[in-house]
Design a protein around this motif. Structure first.
Motif, PDB file in Angstrom:
ATOM      1  N   VAL A  43     -40.680  12.225  -6.323  1.00 19.36           N
ATOM      2  CA  VAL A  43     -41.417  13.243  -5.566  1.00 19.36           C
ATOM      3  C   VAL A  43     -40.549  14.478  -5.342  1.00 19.36           C
ATOM      4  N   LYS A  44     -39.309  14.255  -4.915  1.00 16.51           N
ATOM      5  CA  LYS A  44     -38.424  15.376  -4.619  1.00 16.51           C
ATOM      6  C   LYS A  44     -38.005  16.128  -5.878  1.00 16.51           C
ATOM      7  N   ALA A  45     -37.982  15.435  -6.994  1.00 16.70           N
ATOM      8  CA  ALA A  45     -37.679  16.122  -8.256  1.00 16.70           C
ATOM      9  C   ALA A  45     -38.809  17.068  -8.629  1.00 16.70           C
ATOM     10  N   LEU A  46     -40.042  16.603  -8.518  1.00 20.97           N
ATOM     11  CA  LEU A  46     -41.196  17.470  -8.786  1.00 20.97           C
ATOM     12  C   LEU A  46     -41.237  18.615  -7.780  1.00 20.97           C
ATOM     13  N   PHE A  99     -46.731  16.176   6.228  1.00 17.13           N
ATOM     14  CA  PHE A  99     -47.825  15.231   6.035  1.00 17.13           C
ATOM     15  C   PHE A  99     -48.018  14.972   4.537  1.00 17.13           C
ATOM     16  N   GLY A 100     -47.928  16.047   3.763  1.00 21.90           N
ATOM     17  CA  GLY A 100     -48.038  15.914   2.312  1.00 21.90           C
ATOM     18  C   GLY A 100     -46.873  15.133   1.720  1.00 21.90           C
ATOM     19  N   TRP A 101     -45.638  15.463   2.162  1.00 22.28           N
ATOM     20  CA  TRP A 101     -44.461  14.755   1.651  1.00 22.28           C
ATOM     21  C   TRP A 101     -44.561  13.262   1.943  1.00 22.28           C
ATOM     22  N   PHE A 102     -44.903  12.925   3.183  1.00 23.69           N
ATOM     23  CA  PHE A 102     -44.948  11.521   3.580  1.00 23.69           C
ATOM     24  C   PHE A 102     -45.998  10.766   2.769  1.00 23.69           C
ATOM     25  N   THR A 103     -47.132  11.420   2.521  1.00 21.24           N
ATOM     26  CA  THR A 103     -48.183  10.779   1.734  1.00 21.24           C
ATOM     27  C   THR A 103     -47.726  10.579   0.290  1.00 21.24           C
ATOM     28  N   MET A 128     -54.902  13.995 -13.312  1.00 18.86           N
ATOM     29  CA  MET A 128     -53.635  14.158 -12.589  1.00 18.86           C
ATOM     30  C   MET A 128     -53.580  13.171 -11.430  1.00 18.86           C
ATOM     31  N   GLU A 129     -52.447  12.483 -11.279  1.00 13.40           N
ATOM     32  CA  GLU A 129     -52.291  11.532 -10.190  1.00 13.40           C
ATOM     33  C   GLU A 129     -52.262  12.262  -8.847  1.00 13.40           C
ATOM     34  N   LEU A 130     -52.753  11.570  -7.808  1.00 11.18           N
ATOM     35  CA  LEU A 130     -52.881  12.184  -6.487  1.00 11.18           C
ATOM     36  C   LEU A 130     -51.551  12.688  -5.943  1.00 11.18           C
ATOM     37  N   TRP A 131     -50.472  11.912  -6.119  1.00 16.28           N
ATOM     38  CA  TRP A 131     -49.185  12.298  -5.548  1.00 16.28           C
ATOM     39  C   TRP A 131     -48.661  13.601  -6.139  1.00 16.28           C
ATOM     40  N   ILE A 132     -49.040  13.889  -7.387  1.00 20.39           N
ATOM     41  CA  ILE A 132     -48.582  15.118  -8.035  1.00 20.39           C
ATOM     42  C   ILE A 132     -49.215  16.338  -7.360  1.00 20.39           C
ATOM     43  N   GLY A 133     -50.534  16.301  -7.175  1.00 15.26           N
ATOM     44  CA  GLY A 133     -51.213  17.412  -6.513  1.00 15.26           C
ATOM     45  C   GLY A 133     -50.712  17.626  -5.093  1.00 15.26           C
ATOM     46  N   ILE A 134     -50.531  16.521  -4.359  1.00 11.38           N
ATOM     47  CA  ILE A 134     -50.044  16.614  -2.980  1.00 11.38           C
ATOM     48  C   ILE A 134     -48.647  17.221  -2.943  1.00 11.38           C
ATOM     49  N   THR A 135     -47.797  16.819  -3.877  1.00 12.33           N
ATOM     50  CA  THR A 135     -46.422  17.329  -3.916  1.00 12.33           C
ATOM     51  C   THR A 135     -46.387  18.823  -4.213  1.00 12.33           C
TER      52      THR A 135
END
Length: 305
Positions: free
Chosen positions: A260-263, A246-250, A1-8
């Motif tokens: 990001v906002k769709a997920l 912090f998570g959103w910005f990353t 899983m890509e990092l941005w997915i987990g953070i989102t």
């Protein structure tokens, strides 16, 4: 899983928690006060995250440039306006319709990204966004009386207008934050998404806090007493809100804001689950269909995005 997915996914859960706290605060203070709490009480935590990265982990600070300053300012003001409108919606009896329209943020973010920074998304991503947004809007109006007349009426209602405006400003702020964060990458020895996000968050949240504090002192000074009285839940809002941001910005530094906002629409599933499992409310057909559409949209996004 890509990092941005987990953070989102983590950020979406935290945002749902923050929204719950913020709705509670709206009972004890005005719209301006409840909006300010998100930023003012989040600022110390944002500064702490940046201090840990810089002083604790020895990560270098980026430098501010004109592009960064412009996008940070645009994002700051847009998010204040969006949050104010969203909190204001809670004052209306039929706020569900307005809230549904505010969830068009991913689609509007995609439009703003195309207009302002020339960043396009694929046809598959646009379809995934449309599916998930439809699901969210369906859940939001599932407990209202639906008919051809009521649907047409709701489109032109005041709450729908406020919701759309809120979604537009949230979408604009998302694109602005991504643009600001990316603009400072070149000032670092190597791109550092976490430091770029943390630095951008600090600049933005300090700007928002100072701007709103000046406004409250000049125009709504009575809110200060209400904010001070509710300091305990306000700290919770600040901590959860800053951590989510912090998570959103990353995530938006690593991936397009619209994607990001769709997920992030899974936040609606978290809210729905808490309502069902903790408050034991029954599920109706429209809510179930809405949940399935969100899941389908998210899966499509991960497959095609």
């Amino acid at each position: 899983m890509e990092l941005w997915i987990g953070i989102t996914l983590v950020s979406a859960f935290l945002q749902n928690l923050r929204s719950t706290f913020q709705k509670h605060l709206k009972k004890s203070m005005g719209t301006t006060g409840a909006t300010f709490v998100r930023f003012g009480f989040g600022m110390p935590f944002a500064l702490t995250y940046l201090a840990i990265l810089h002083f604790g982990l020895a990560r270098p600070l980026p430098s501010i440039n004109g592009t960064f300053a412009l996008w940070a300012a645009v994002g700051s003001m847009a998010q204040i306006g969006a949050t104010f409108l969203l909190v204001h919606l809670f004052s209306f009896r039929n706020f569900a319709v307005g809230t549904a329209y505010s969830r068009t943020e991913p689609a509007q973010a995609a439009l703003f990204a195309l207009i302002f920074v020339g960043e396009s998304v694929s046809a598959g991503t646009l379809l995934a966004i449309a599916i998930s947004v439809s699901g969210v809007m369906l859940i939001s109006v599932a407990r209202t009386t639906l008919s051809p007349v009521s649907i047409i009426t709701s489109i032109f209602s005041k709450t729908a207008g406020i919701g759309l405006a809120s979604g537009a400003l949230f979408g604009l702020s998302s694109v602005a934050y991504r643009s600001a964060s990316l603009s400072i990458a070149a000032s670092l020895p190597a791109p550092d998404a976490i430091m770029q996000a943390s630095f951008t968050l600090v600049v933005v949240i300090v700007t928002q806090t100072v701007t709103m504090l000046i406004w409250i002192i000049l125009r709504e000074r009575e809110e200060l007493a209400r904010i001070a009285k509710a300091w305990k839940p306000a700290i919770a809002v600040g901590f959860v809100g800053a951590t989510a941001s912090f998570g959103w910005f990353t995530a938006m530094t690593l991936q397009q804001a619209a994607v990001v906002k769709a997920l992030a629409q899974v936040e609606m599933l978290f809210a729905f689950a808490s309502t069902v499992f903790f408050f034991k409310e029954k599920i109706n057909k429209l809510e179930l269909i809405g949940c399935l559409l969100i899941v389908l949209g998210v899966l499509s996004l991960l497959a095609w995005g």
